[in-house]
Design a protein around this motif. Sequence first.
Motif, PDB file in Angstrom:
ATOM      1  N   THR A 221     -39.096  63.987  -0.709  1.00 42.48           N
ATOM      2  CA  THR A 221     -39.925  64.868   0.115  1.00 42.48           C
ATOM      3  C   THR A 221     -39.031  65.626   1.089  1.00 42.48           C
ATOM      4  O   THR A 221     -38.183  65.021   1.751  1.00 42.48           O
ATOM      5  N   ILE A 222     -39.236  66.909   1.183  1.00 43.35           N
ATOM      6  CA  ILE A 222     -38.480  67.775   2.074  1.00 43.35           C
ATOM      7  C   ILE A 222     -39.388  68.280   3.195  1.00 43.35           C
ATOM      8  O   ILE A 222     -40.519  68.704   2.937  1.00 43.35           O
ATOM      9  N   ALA A 223     -38.927  68.180   4.426  1.00 45.48           N
ATOM     10  CA  ALA A 223     -39.636  68.787   5.549  1.00 45.48           C
ATOM     11  C   ALA A 223     -39.100  70.202   5.729  1.00 45.48           C
ATOM     12  O   ALA A 223     -37.894  70.393   5.894  1.00 45.48           O
ATOM     13  N   VAL A 224     -39.974  71.188   5.677  1.00 40.70           N
ATOM     14  CA  VAL A 224     -39.595  72.581   5.873  1.00 40.70           C
ATOM     15  C   VAL A 224     -40.266  73.064   7.153  1.00 40.70           C
ATOM     16  O   VAL A 224     -41.498  73.131   7.228  1.00 40.70           O
ATOM     17  N   VAL A 225     -39.462  73.362   8.157  1.00 40.97           N
ATOM     18  CA  VAL A 225     -39.993  73.870   9.421  1.00 40.97           C
ATOM     19  C   VAL A 225     -40.249  75.363   9.220  1.00 40.97           C
ATOM     20  O   VAL A 225     -39.336  76.130   8.955  1.00 40.97           O
TER      21      VAL A 225
ATOM     22  N   ALA B 222     -38.945  68.293  -5.268  1.00 38.94           N
ATOM     23  CA  ALA B 222     -39.395  67.541  -4.097  1.00 38.94           C
ATOM     24  C   ALA B 222     -40.799  67.968  -3.707  1.00 38.94           C
ATOM     25  O   ALA B 222     -41.211  69.101  -3.953  1.00 38.94           O
ATOM     26  N   ASP B 223     -41.525  67.042  -3.084  1.00 39.87           N
ATOM     27  CA  ASP B 223     -42.754  67.405  -2.393  1.00 39.87           C
ATOM     28  C   ASP B 223     -42.387  68.047  -1.058  1.00 39.87           C
ATOM     29  O   ASP B 223     -41.298  67.826  -0.519  1.00 39.87           O
ATOM     30  N   ILE B 224     -43.317  68.824  -0.508  1.00 43.42           N
ATOM     31  CA  ILE B 224     -43.041  69.542   0.738  1.00 43.42           C
ATOM     32  C   ILE B 224     -43.975  69.065   1.838  1.00 43.42           C
ATOM     33  O   ILE B 224     -45.188  68.912   1.622  1.00 43.42           O
ATOM     34  N   VAL B 225     -43.411  68.825   3.011  1.00 42.93           N
ATOM     35  CA  VAL B 225     -44.183  68.686   4.234  1.00 42.93           C
ATOM     36  C   VAL B 225     -43.821  69.895   5.104  1.00 42.93           C
ATOM     37  O   VAL B 225     -42.666  70.046   5.499  1.00 42.93           O
ATOM     38  N   PHE B 226     -44.766  70.766   5.340  1.00 43.22           N
ATOM     39  CA  PHE B 226     -44.510  71.896   6.222  1.00 43.22           C
ATOM     40  C   PHE B 226     -44.726  71.465   7.674  1.00 43.22           C
ATOM     41  O   PHE B 226     -45.715  70.802   8.001  1.00 43.22           O
ATOM     42  N   VAL B 227     -43.796  71.863   8.525  1.00 38.02           N
ATOM     43  CA  VAL B 227     -43.931  71.677   9.972  1.00 38.02           C
ATOM     44  C   VAL B 227     -44.052  73.074  10.573  1.00 38.02           C
ATOM     45  O   VAL B 227     -43.163  73.905  10.397  1.00 38.02           O
ATOM     46  N   THR B 228     -45.147  73.326  11.255  1.00 41.54           N
ATOM     47  CA  THR B 228     -45.359  74.667  11.788  1.00 41.54           C
ATOM     48  C   THR B 228     -46.094  74.571  13.124  1.00 41.54           C
ATOM     49  O   THR B 228     -46.412  73.478  13.590  1.00 41.54           O
TER      50      THR B 228
ATOM     51  N   VAL C 178     -47.744  69.324   9.324  1.00 41.09           N
ATOM     52  CA  VAL C 178     -47.633  68.873  10.703  1.00 41.09           C
ATOM     53  C   VAL C 178     -47.723  70.096  11.597  1.00 41.09           C
ATOM     54  O   VAL C 178     -46.839  70.962  11.573  1.00 41.09           O
ATOM     55  N   ASP C 179     -48.804  70.181  12.354  1.00 39.78           N
ATOM     56  CA  ASP C 179     -49.042  71.334  13.221  1.00 39.78           C
ATOM     57  C   ASP C 179     -48.673  70.961  14.657  1.00 39.78           C
ATOM     58  O   ASP C 179     -49.332  70.129  15.285  1.00 39.78           O
ATOM     59  N   LEU C 180     -47.618  71.581  15.164  1.00 39.56           N
ATOM     60  CA  LEU C 180     -47.150  71.258  16.509  1.00 39.56           C
ATOM     61  C   LEU C 180     -48.090  71.760  17.590  1.00 39.56           C
ATOM     62  O   LEU C 180     -47.929  71.414  18.762  1.00 39.56           O
ATOM     63  N   ALA C 181     -49.070  72.558  17.197  1.00 39.65           N
ATOM     64  CA  ALA C 181     -50.111  72.952  18.150  1.00 39.65           C
ATOM     65  C   ALA C 181     -51.076  71.799  18.398  1.00 39.65           C
ATOM     66  O   ALA C 181     -51.813  71.807  19.383  1.00 39.65           O
ATOM     67  N   GLU C 182     -51.054  70.806  17.516  1.00 41.33           N
ATOM     68  CA  GLU C 182     -52.000  69.698  17.614  1.00 41.33           C
ATOM     69  C   GLU C 182     -51.337  68.351  17.870  1.00 41.33           C
ATOM     70  O   GLU C 182     -52.034  67.351  18.060  1.00 41.33           O
ATOM     71  N   THR C 183     -50.005  68.312  17.856  1.00 42.20           N
ATOM     72  CA  THR C 183     -49.311  67.042  18.067  1.00 42.20           C
ATOM     73  C   THR C 183     -48.027  67.292  18.841  1.00 42.20           C
ATOM     74  O   THR C 183     -47.445  68.366  18.760  1.00 42.20           O
ATOM     75  N   ASP C 184     -47.567  66.311  19.601  1.00 43.50           N
ATOM     76  CA  ASP C 184     -46.332  66.476  20.369  1.00 43.50           C
ATOM     77  C   ASP C 184     -45.129  66.125  19.500  1.00 43.50           C
ATOM     78  O   ASP C 184     -45.256  65.635  18.370  1.00 43.50           O
ATOM     79  N   HIS C 185     -43.942  66.381  20.029  1.00 42.08           N
ATOM     80  CA  HIS C 185     -42.713  66.197  19.253  1.00 42.08           C
ATOM     81  C   HIS C 185     -42.540  64.752  18.796  1.00 42.08           C
ATOM     82  O   HIS C 185     -42.241  64.492  17.623  1.00 42.08           O
TER      83      HIS C 185
END
Length: 418
Positions: free
Chosen positions: A5-9, A28-34, A56-63
Amino acid sequence: MRTKTIAVVYAFGAASPVQISRAADGLADIVFVTDTRDEHSASVTSILRDLCVDLVDLAETDHESAVRRLRSRVDGITTFSERCITLTSRLAADLGLPYHDERTARLLTDKHLQRTALNAALPVATPTRVVRCLDDLAEAAESVGFPLVLKPLSGTAGAFTYRCDTYDVLHETVRRLLRDRRGQDGPSWVAEALLRPGRHPGGAWLADYVSVESLIRDGEVHHFAVTDKLPLAPPFRETGMVSPSALTGERQREVRALTSAALRALGVTHGVTHTEVKLTPDGPRVIEVNGRLGGRVGRLIDRVSDLDPVRLAIENALGGALLTASPVFSGAAVVYGVLPPSRRVKVGAVPTAKTLRRIEEVWKVDRMAGVEEVLDWEQGSGQRVCDVWAETGDLTAVPALLDRLEGAVSAAVSFEPV
């Protein structure tokens, strides 16, 4: 074997969500961080969700919560967006994954710090000064000289970048930017000496600068392509690019060697980079180093070679086999961007995709602005009417193709004053 799995910001940048998804297919599967507080990211949220296993939406969760959510599932992390390099560096450090470290990320995103590091390491220095207020101008003018380039401390696409040939022009430009609060939140700009203009040995239809696309793993550098550019629209707006390069093997070795030295100076040890190099009469000079894949480069190279640079970036982030061979090209590809004139305008008419596809070499048209939309040239090459993608059998046919593209566009596009 477990699928990696790859995290793509993600934010607006060099590769679209669909490009990223296609490149990762079977790899790979993708986890988008935006962050959906950003207008562009919010507009493509539904697309992102359709293409990934998690968002993963940083507008809805902290770092810290985002790190906990990612830690148990991702095997690598990367970004294709300039504005996400610092965030990706911080996430990578917290996750224990390879990426640009904090120092390198700062050097890659702060143009003054980058130039200072390059000046200390490369044989020829380019004078540079930070400008934060009108009181800084006298020192900047004296130490840098004219003509100079004034550009944001951090920015992309030639946005809010100006040529200043005299002190009066510099003063008026900064005064107006400060008054209108344009170009920087800070505000801060960099004044740099304008590199001497040169010529591309491939002909006047090409700009006097190129980009070098590089992959770095554990400090080992592999330059996988050199990309030619079309002449800039005033003052420094990129219009398009061509792949493969028309530079001879010897000239390519020169720009690649200079790029290697620049990457070492900035401490780049892992990732994919895009380095712009000016072909001056005194030899190649670094314009700037970008810590991600160049905008539009991935699609261009993928179209006419056996290499997909977006997939390459993902493979590198996941620790796959290090690329050692250069791509094999089967033809030549060009992207031709339609930009407004150097004034604020409203789009009066646009060429239809159907019209442009009548040119047999054209395979894709990306529409970016519609009729009645206002375009602001000061925001750089991101303010385009459209991109026209075309390919030919070899480089010798590209100049004639560009003439036909320019003719078709000129007959179909118009602008009105605002």
